[in-house]
Enzyme design. Structure first.
Site, PDB file in Angstrom:
ATOM      1  N   ASN A   1      62.433  25.924  19.808  1.00  0.00           N
ATOM      2  CA  ASN A   1      63.605  25.100  20.674  1.00  0.00           C
ATOM      3  C   ASN A   1      64.285  26.074  21.290  1.00  0.00           C
ATOM      4  O   ASN A   1      64.909  26.956  20.867  1.00  0.00           O
ATOM      5  CB  ASN A   1      64.384  24.419  19.747  1.00  0.00           C
ATOM      6  CG  ASN A   1      65.447  23.468  20.356  1.00  0.00           C
ATOM      7  OD1 ASN A   1      66.615  23.435  19.756  1.00  0.00           O
ATOM      8  ND2 ASN A   1      65.187  23.213  21.520  1.00  0.00           N
ATOM      9  N   GLY A   2      64.050  25.573  22.891  1.00  0.00           N
ATOM     10  CA  GLY A   2      64.920  26.450  23.722  1.00  0.00           C
ATOM     11  C   GLY A   2      63.838  27.013  24.863  1.00  0.00           C
ATOM     12  O   GLY A   2      62.962  25.848  25.201  1.00  0.00           O
TER      13      GLY A   2
ATOM     14  N   TYR B   1      75.676  15.408  24.277  1.00  0.00           N
ATOM     15  CA  TYR B   1      74.907  14.534  24.440  1.00  0.00           C
ATOM     16  C   TYR B   1      73.672  14.636  23.266  1.00  0.00           C
ATOM     17  O   TYR B   1      73.227  13.771  22.825  1.00  0.00           O
ATOM     18  CB  TYR B   1      74.325  14.456  25.396  1.00  0.00           C
ATOM     19  CG  TYR B   1      72.861  13.523  25.651  1.00  0.00           C
ATOM     20  CD1 TYR B   1      73.257  12.040  25.830  1.00  0.00           C
ATOM     21  CD2 TYR B   1      71.613  14.285  25.708  1.00  0.00           C
ATOM     22  CE1 TYR B   1      71.940  11.413  26.083  1.00  0.00           C
ATOM     23  CE2 TYR B   1      70.632  13.456  25.608  1.00  0.00           C
ATOM     24  CZ  TYR B   1      70.771  12.068  25.810  1.00  0.00           C
ATOM     25  OH  TYR B   1      69.521  11.267  26.097  1.00  0.00           O
TER      26      TYR B   1
ATOM     27  N   GLY C   1      63.244  14.963  20.914  1.00  0.00           N
ATOM     28  CA  GLY C   1      62.035  14.965  21.656  1.00  0.00           C
ATOM     29  C   GLY C   1      60.983  13.916  21.064  1.00  0.00           C
ATOM     30  O   GLY C   1      60.866  13.848  20.076  1.00  0.00           O
TER      31      GLY C   1
ATOM     32  N   CYS D   1      63.627  20.442  22.266  1.00  0.00           N
ATOM     33  CA  CYS D   1      62.747  20.140  21.005  1.00  0.00           C
ATOM     34  C   CYS D   1      63.689  20.176  19.732  1.00  0.00           C
ATOM     35  O   CYS D   1      64.737  20.584  19.741  1.00  0.00           O
ATOM     36  CB  CYS D   1      61.940  21.127  21.065  1.00  0.00           C
ATOM     37  SG  CYS D   1      60.691  21.090  22.673  1.00  0.00           S
TER      38      CYS D   1
HETATM   39  P1  AMP Z   1      71.449   9.594  34.840  1.00  0.00           P
HETATM   40  O1  AMP Z   1      70.816   8.144  34.743  1.00  0.00           O
HETATM   41  O2  AMP Z   1      70.102  10.557  35.628  1.00  0.00           O
HETATM   42  O3  AMP Z   1      72.406   9.665  35.533  1.00  0.00           O
HETATM   43  O4  AMP Z   1      71.252  10.188  33.424  1.00  0.00           O
HETATM   44  C1  AMP Z   1      72.543  10.061  32.800  1.00  0.00           C
HETATM   45  C2  AMP Z   1      72.147   9.313  31.521  1.00  0.00           C
HETATM   46  O5  AMP Z   1      71.014   9.983  30.917  1.00  0.00           O
HETATM   47  C3  AMP Z   1      73.317   9.415  30.390  1.00  0.00           C
HETATM   48  O6  AMP Z   1      73.323   7.933  30.400  1.00  0.00           O
HETATM   49  C4  AMP Z   1      72.734  10.090  29.346  1.00  0.00           C
HETATM   50  O7  AMP Z   1      73.119   9.516  28.335  1.00  0.00           O
HETATM   51  C5  AMP Z   1      71.470  10.478  29.553  1.00  0.00           C
HETATM   52  N1  AMP Z   1      71.363  12.183  29.691  1.00  0.00           N
HETATM   53  C6  AMP Z   1      72.125  13.022  30.075  1.00  0.00           C
HETATM   54  N2  AMP Z   1      71.498  14.303  30.247  1.00  0.00           N
HETATM   55  C7  AMP Z   1      70.475  14.038  29.303  1.00  0.00           C
HETATM   56  C8  AMP Z   1      69.006  14.976  29.056  1.00  0.00           C
HETATM   57  N3  AMP Z   1      69.182  16.061  29.378  1.00  0.00           N
HETATM   58  N4  AMP Z   1      68.111  14.382  28.498  1.00  0.00           N
HETATM   59  C9  AMP Z   1      68.208  13.133  28.241  1.00  0.00           C
HETATM   60  N5  AMP Z   1      69.233  12.118  28.527  1.00  0.00           N
HETATM   61  C10 AMP Z   1      70.009  12.730  29.231  1.00  0.00           C
END
Ligand code: AMP
Length: 502
Positions: free
Chosen positions: A139-140, A279, A62, A36
């Protein structure tokens, strides 16, 4: 102000659409408050507008819902809605006109959990307590909320949502301390986990960070107005100057007399979330004194040093892979090019409630640029692999576009453990790196080669030192399984399903 505050809740539209689901049923899954963004303002008659702008800058944290609560000296006003900030808090809207006052807090929320009434989950939460109105945004993620909630319910508390955050409100309500700040401290001493909070009570804006400082919270100033924000990019948008980050365990209380800082908790070793650099935070933000953009570029450079390979082009997976790919290209000397075009009208792929929606969103979000990749040996750089959905699809897309070789380089170590402190990760059985070796993942996603940055390399890139107790420390539990904050019994890596989290 005791008893003088009057709580005015502007009801969210479409309440009638709510289904017959039971918001009090916690039995199907642990639910978490994740990913968040929070924002707070004290001392501006435009508090709600500044908050809407701040939340807009924090939209990446979010996208499911947003809310703003204001206080005008005698009454609270609130608006909460599903959807993006820009859709619900337009400058000339009736909602914004109703959000009067010189104090405001706001919250951006991650996706809805499966069968829970989503409207009841939208923050900030606000209630009329014994001392007056109290509003809170978080947030958390709290790690002992389930146990606390059960004991509060047993002794008569009535919960309105399934959120861990609401536990804090009940603990504040029940505290026997005299002042609202002592009540809040009393409540926070009973909770465990990660929290950056903004609260409004008794004509004060309060900000607090948990003792480990897992999530960010920065203080800013614009003339006589004080601001609190998850990230510095939200201060930039309102023309405020960053003053400093709140220290781990610090509470700031801002009122008409100025700012007061307290350290009510025992000192703990700082454990800022390393994934904020990889990220989560926006690249133009500075968090914990480090620019996110430079941290990401430097991770890309380190990745190139650790796992260089001969190729014609470095291609980022947009947007989150771009800075790391630039760093990779700079260090390796291999030209950078745009081989994937991103459609910006689709939200973050990951932020979807179930796997089917996620798969479709990935298709909608990225498209190949054959003009750049045809006949080329390419290095694809992304920030992380979680389930493997994105990489699988993008590697195949690059091959269809004519790439001669596809080498994947990942700007984080393999994600092997779920996060319990506020970043959405699925349960361990859905984490591809918890189930397969790197060579197996490479085969699974169809890449000619695959490498992740090492944990030491990541620390080197961000903090200029290998991972060591004498060097800066982060929470890196998603890569190492070393959880710095105790996990309540029952929160095992495998048990928790974050797939339907918020
Ligand atoms: P996946 O497609 O399940 O392997 O997720 C990896 C992709 O999702 C990467 O391209 C990241 O940019 C993005 N990503 C990784 N971790 C998160 C997260 N916790 N929340 C949102 N997006 C994420």
């Amino acid at each position: 102000m005791r008893g003088l505050c009057q709580l005015v809740l502007v009801k969210v539209e479409s309440m009638g659409l709510l289904g017959s689901t039971n918001p009090f049923d916690m039995s199907d899954t642990d639910r978490f408050h994740e990913e968040c963004g929070v924002f707070g303002v004290f001392g501006s008659e435009e508090a709600s507008i500044l908050t809407a702008l701040g939340l807009h800058a924090l939209q990446h944290r979010g996208q499911e819902a947003a809310g703003i609560v204001t206080y005008d000296g005698s009454a609270f006003h609130a608006h909460r809605a599903l959807g993006h900030v820009g859709e619900n808090f337009g400058a000339d809207s009736d909602q914004m006109r109703r959000l009067r006052g010189h104090v405001a807090i706001g919250h951006n929320r991650y996706s809805t959990s499966g069968n829970v009434n989503p409207y009841m989950e939208i923050q900030p939460f606000s209630s009329e307590l014994a001392f007056g109105g109290f509003a809170l945004a978080h947030n958390g993620n709290l790690t002992n909320a389930t146990r606390l909630r059960a004991s509060l319910i047993e002794t008569g508390s009535l919960f309105q949502s399934s959120s861990d955050t609401e536990v804090i409100v009940h603990l504040v309500a029940r505290s026997h301390q005299e002042s609202v700040t002592d009540r809040l401290i009393d409540a926070l001493k009973q909770i465990e986990g990660a929290y950056s909070l903004v609260c409004v009570a008794n004509d004060m804006l309060i900000g607090v960070r948990d003792p480990y400082g897992v999530r960010p919270l920065i203080l800013g100033q614009r003339d006589d107005t004080w601001l609190l924000a998850s990230e510095s990019c939200a201060l930039d948008i309102v023309g405020a100057t960053p003053v400093r980050e709140l220290a781990p365990g610090e509470m700031v209380i801002i009122d008409k007399n100025g700012l007061q800082s307290l350290s009510p908790f025992s000192a703990m070793p700082s454990r800022f979330c390393i994934f904020e650099y990889i990220y989560f935070s926006r690249p133009d933000s500075v968090v914990e004194g480090r620019g996110v953009y430079h941290a990401r570029k430097s991770i890309g450079g380190e990745l190139a040093r650790e796992s260089g390979i001969e190729a014609d082009l470095v291609i980022p997976v947009p947007d989150s892979g771009v800075p790391a790919a630039l760093g990779y290209a700079e260090t390796s000397g291999i030209p950078f090019d745009l081989g994937i075009i991103r459609n910006h009208y689709v939200g973050r792929t990951f932020i979807q409630p179930n796997q089917k929606d996620r798969t479709d969103s990935v298709k909608l979000k990225h498209n190949a640029n054959p003009a750049a990749v045809n006949g080329k040996r390419i290095i694809l750089v992304d920030d992380s692999i979680v389930r493997g959905t994105t990489s699988r699809k993008i590697v195949s897309m690059m091959r269809k576009a004519g790439a001669a070789e596809v080498h994947m380089r990942i700007a984080s170590p393999p994600t092997t453990h779920p996060c319990f402190y506020g970043v959405d990760t699925p349960s361990q059985d859905q984490l591809i790196a918890a189930q397969m070796s790197v060579a197996e993942i490479a085969r699974e996603i169809g890449a000619d080669s695959l490498s992740f940055i090492s944990v030491d390399g990541l620390y080197q890139a961000i903090a200029d030192a290998r991972r060591h107790p004498d060097a800066p420390q982060f929470c890196d539990a998603c890569f190492t399984g070393e959880y710095p904050i105790q996990l309540a019994a029952g929160l095992s890596a495998n048990k928790v399903s974050h797939g339907s989290g918020r």
